[in-house]
Design a protein around this motif. Structure first.
Motif, PDB file in Angstrom:
ATOM      1  N   UNK A  90       0.841  -1.198   0.000  1.00 54.23           N
ATOM      2  CA  UNK A  90       0.000   0.000   0.000  1.00 54.23           C
ATOM      3  C   UNK A  90       0.877   1.249   0.000  1.00 54.23           C
ATOM      4  N   UNK A  91       0.434   2.247  -0.727  1.00 52.91           N
ATOM      5  CA  UNK A  91       1.113   3.540  -0.707  1.00 52.91           C
ATOM      6  C   UNK A  91       0.813   4.226   0.630  1.00 52.91           C
ATOM      7  N   UNK A  92       1.502   5.301   0.912  1.00 55.33           N
ATOM      8  CA  UNK A  92       1.273   6.036   2.165  1.00 55.33           C
ATOM      9  C   UNK A  92      -0.170   6.521   2.251  1.00 55.33           C
ATOM     10  N   UNK A  93      -0.713   7.011   1.139  1.00 56.80           N
ATOM     11  CA  UNK A  93      -2.094   7.496   1.126  1.00 56.80           C
ATOM     12  C   UNK A  93      -3.074   6.342   1.332  1.00 56.80           C
ATOM     13  N   UNK A  94      -2.804   5.213   0.685  1.00 57.06           N
ATOM     14  CA  UNK A  94      -3.680   4.046   0.845  1.00 57.06           C
ATOM     15  C   UNK A  94      -3.627   3.526   2.287  1.00 57.06           C
TER      16      UNK A  94
END
Length: 152
Positions: A90-94
């Motif tokens: 997961x990305x930081x935003x996700x």
């Protein structure tokens, strides 16, 4: 509450035993059932106080153990969540969106908290579901509940 009971019972024990001592000093005899009842009542109260103090300590120890276990579980759960997020790439935003979803926050509120559009949150949520291999929030949540309840 238990402490208050201990204090009251201690005062009653002091009263009964003090009365017995006062009677003995006054006439020096153990005549009649009145004195024996006071002695037995006073000693029973002293025993009760000792038992209540023991129970209070036991309860306080149990509460401390449960508080430590709760803190450990919270820390452990944070590690479990991070491990899954890493596994799913997961990305930081996700990650932010997924964590807020796990906390039960709705998309519009997540968007407000993060200062993004609701559509962005929906897209990030869909990416989280896809990467996690789930269809929605309930299944996402169940992954972590199963992990928490799985034990060793």
């Amino acid at each position: 509450m238990l402490s208050a009971v201990i204090v009251v019972q201690t005062l009653c024990a002091i009263f009964f035993l003090g009365d017995v001592i006062g009677d003995l000093v006054g006439d020096g005899q153990f005549e009649g059932p009145h004195k024996w009842v006071e002695i037995v009542a006073g000693l029973a109260m002293v025993g009760g106080v000792a038992f209540l103090i023991f129970e209070l300590r036991r309860v306080m120890n149990r509460v401390a153990i449960l508080e430590n276990a709760t803190r450990a579980a919270q820390g452990e759960m944070a590690d479990v969540i991070e491990a899954f997020f890493d596994e799913w790439n997961l990305t930081a935003s996700e990650r932010d969106v997924a964590l807020l979803m796990l906390k039960g926050i709705e998309n519009d509120e997540i968007a407000r908290i993060r200062g993004t559009a609701s559509g962005t949150v929906r897209a990030q949520g869909a990416a989280v579901f896809r990467k996690a291999g789930v269809d929605g929030r309930p299944q996402l949540f169940s992954i972590f509940m199963e992990e928490l309840l799985a034990g060793e």
